[in-house]
Design a protein around this motif. Structure first.
Motif, short mmCIF file in Angstrom:
data_model
loop_
_atom_site.label_atom_id
_atom_site.label_comp_id
_atom_site.label_asym_id
_atom_site.label_seq_id
_atom_site.Cartn_x
_atom_site.Cartn_y
_atom_site.Cartn_z
N ASP A 191 52.91 36.95 13.76
CA ASP A 191 53.59 36.79 14.68
C ASP A 191 52.73 36.26 15.71
OD1 ASP A 191 55.84 38.06 13.26
OD2 ASP A 191 55.57 39.84 14.23
N GLU A 192 53.48 35.51 16.00
CA GLU A 192 52.98 34.34 17.10
C GLU A 192 53.64 35.39 18.55
OE1 GLU A 192 52.27 30.08 18.61
OE2 GLU A 192 55.03 30.45 18.83
N LYS A 202 53.19 34.73 23.28
CA LYS A 202 53.19 33.96 24.43
C LYS A 202 52.89 34.68 25.24
CE LYS A 202 53.08 29.89 22.76
NZ LYS A 202 51.31 28.55 22.40
N ARG A 233 57.80 32.96 16.38
CA ARG A 233 57.26 31.86 15.11
C ARG A 233 55.60 32.84 14.10
NH1 ARG A 233 55.79 26.65 18.11
NH2 ARG A 233 55.10 28.07 19.95
N LYS A 234 55.76 32.09 13.36
CA LYS A 234 54.70 32.56 13.08
C LYS A 234 53.59 31.36 12.27
CE LYS A 234 56.70 36.07 10.37
NZ LYS A 234 56.21 37.72 11.11
N ILE A 235 52.42 32.25 12.83
CA ILE A 235 51.35 31.31 12.87
C ILE A 235 50.13 32.10 11.27
CG2 ILE A 235 51.78 30.53 14.74
CD1 ILE A 235 49.53 33.25 15.53
#
Length: 182
Positions: free
Chosen positions: A38-39, A41, A48-50
């Motif tokens: 999981d991203e 911030k 979102r996924k990274i």
């Protein structure tokens, strides 16, 4: 050019994941993996996924294949390692030579592989992997002419283990990561 490329990749990896020299020399063309996470911030999930590029390496004190652990390969380090792989392939007819680990505390625990930090591999693969001394020389070459000093003015000797301390200090003081996590 190749010396600067190798030195930059070694320094970038050590500053990214705190690798020891024995771990850096294990980076192999065949051990890249991508972890999907999981991203976040500002410590909040974005939804979102990274993908994180990693290598499973055998840390200090471990001897079994099952004890390998994930080591992060940052974006810049990944680019440099890809370039090293392409250079090795161009030099060796489209393949990265399989070389034996040498002069390492891990030499008895590791098998021959397509290690990326190799130079002038022998046809039988017995020679070619960089040594601990080679890593130190490459890093000193990369930082030649730069004088690092403590606040008290004492000179700081550029050595591979220094990068491990720089990474840990940065993560603790700038990123506020707990010591247990580092």
């Amino acid at each position: 050019y190749r010396g600067v490329l190798y030195a930059a990749a070694l320094a970038t990896l050590a500053l990214t994941n705190g690798s020891r020299v024995s771990e850096l020399l294990q980076v192999s063309a065949t051990r890249f993996e991508t972890l999907v996470v999981d991203e976040f911030k500002q410590q909040q999930p974005t939804g979102r996924k990274i993908g994180l590029l990693v290598q499973k390496l055998l840390p200090k004190g471990y001897t079994q294949e099952s004890e390998r652990q994930f080591f992060l390969v940052g974006e810049m380090a990944g680019r440099l390692l890809r370039e090293i792989g392409q250079l090795l392939q161009a030099t060796h007819g489209g393949v990265i030579p399989v070389v034996h680990p040498t002069r390492s505390t891990k030499a008895d625990d590791l098998l021959p592989e397509s290690y990326l930090f190799q130079w002038a591999a022998s046809p039988d693969g017995r020679l070619g992997l960089l040594s601990r001394e080679d890593v130190g020389r490459l890093l000193r070459f990369l930082f030649h002419g730069l004088n690092f000093t403590t606040r008290a003015g004492e000179p700081i000797h550029v050595a591979p283990h220094l990068f491990r301390h720089v990474m840990a200090t940065y993560i603790r003081t700038v990123k506020n990561v707990p010591a247990e996590a580092v």
